[in-house]
Scaffold this active site. Sequence first.
Site, PDB file in Angstrom:
ATOM      1  CD  GLU A  79     -46.250   0.349  30.568  1.00 25.96           C
ATOM      2  OE1 GLU A  79     -46.827   0.191  31.587  1.00 25.96           O
ATOM      3  OE2 GLU A  79     -45.784   0.775  30.877  1.00 25.96           O
ATOM      4  CG  PHE A 105     -41.351   0.230  32.490  1.00 27.01           C
ATOM      5  CD1 PHE A 105     -40.316   0.480  33.336  1.00 27.01           C
ATOM      6  CD2 PHE A 105     -42.088   1.322  31.913  1.00 27.01           C
ATOM      7  CE1 PHE A 105     -39.362   1.227  33.812  1.00 27.01           C
ATOM      8  CE2 PHE A 105     -40.844   2.639  32.267  1.00 27.01           C
ATOM      9  CZ  PHE A 105     -40.293   2.417  33.392  1.00 27.01           C
ATOM     10  CG  HIS A 148     -35.410   3.829  35.251  1.00 25.89           C
ATOM     11  ND1 HIS A 148     -35.803   3.055  36.279  1.00 25.89           N
ATOM     12  CD2 HIS A 148     -36.450   3.982  34.760  1.00 25.89           C
ATOM     13  CE1 HIS A 148     -36.912   3.952  36.560  1.00 25.89           C
ATOM     14  NE2 HIS A 148     -37.367   4.375  35.302  1.00 25.89           N
TER      15      HIS A 148
END
Lengths: 363, 76
Positions: A79, A105, A148
Amino acid sequence: MSITTPAQTASPLVEPEPGTRRLSTAKAIVEAIAQRMRADDGVVVLGEDVGAYGGIFSSTTGLLDEFGTDRVLDTPISETAFIGLGIGAATEGMRPVVELMFADFFGVCMDQVYNHMAKIHFESGGHVRVPMVLTTAVGGGYSDGAQHSQTLWGTFAHLPGMKVVAPSNPYDAKGLMTAAIRSDDPVIYMFHKGVMGLPWMKKNPRSIGPVPAAEYEVPIGRARVAREGRDLTLVTISLSVHHALDVADRLAPEGIEIEVIDLRSLVPLDRDTIIRSVSKTGRLIVVDEDYQSFGLSGEVIASVAERDPALLRHASRVAVPDVPIPYARDLEYAVLPTPARIEAAVREALPSKGTLSSPGAQP
Amino acid sequence: MADVSFPRLSEDAAAKGVVSTWFVASGERVDPSTLIAEAAVDKADVEVYPETSGTITLLVAEGEEVSQGTAIARIE
């Protein structure tokens, strides 16, 4: 590839009539991106699984087929690298749409996001712009566990330099995406998985709705009064808008008139619309799927109190208590801002009406 | 009059699927550019567009299990 400046594309309509054609939120987002890509060669899409897979929550479905691998890039799982790539492209005049698969994330790329994407415009004295959109999936309710299921929009909204939007329905999703791509500022575009209208997830009925076919903008920073009422104001955003509307519908036969405000964006925060509503109702409940402390719910209440504390006869919040989101379904639904929790908070805020009519209230 | 069939998404002829989303309601006018439904078999899903124009009548409910090839809507 030609690099376009904002002046080269005509301004689209602002909040046109919805019309009759229906789309899911996911398809509305894709349509907005595709129309911008057709209009502006500088718009590109990159991220994990945004190509052939079409985004794990269908936010980029079909874009690879139309625009090819030069403009729709599947990236490796780094990322920091691909968000940095997007920032660099944006500073050179492109308008990248970069997907961070889950907001959860952000820890592995936050330096790029808040030290670079958000600050380059400031640090350059306004000379270098970062017209980038960072899209990301947020929210829980489907047993995906503590890493998540978070919304985390308060975290991004707390840090200066980024606009932060979170649509609740297909119409706003398309208009906000068009506005986000056209904006010269970096925009965090947070879509809740529960409003995307995905075939494989529990579907909210309002995740399918009317969407104009032509390009249009929903202005970033303008809240929507989703339902008018005189007794109490529910201020909320994203999936919780639907829970708030469901509770308002359920309590209306008891004579409880709830006003529901869909903020649509956290930054800028439309404080005027909140204060206008609370001036009328005197009672404020903030419903927020983010953690309760140090976040959106406190900010909304503080905004009213700073303007005029006398406006508030009642202020409370229905948010995620300060614990990670549990995996077990019953535990997860115990911490999420469910319709049951919202209804209980409304009855507490309206003791006379709530108590009088509560025996027959349960469906 | 023409029927819209549930698309064949699986090589397994016996596999069943569902209309996961109806984007139109009975009585609406549709044409071949109208997205009318999303159909799913196992984890595959596909958009459904009609082949003809007319007024649509839905024959199955969202989430109702049907065989591939079943008529899911009628256009008159």
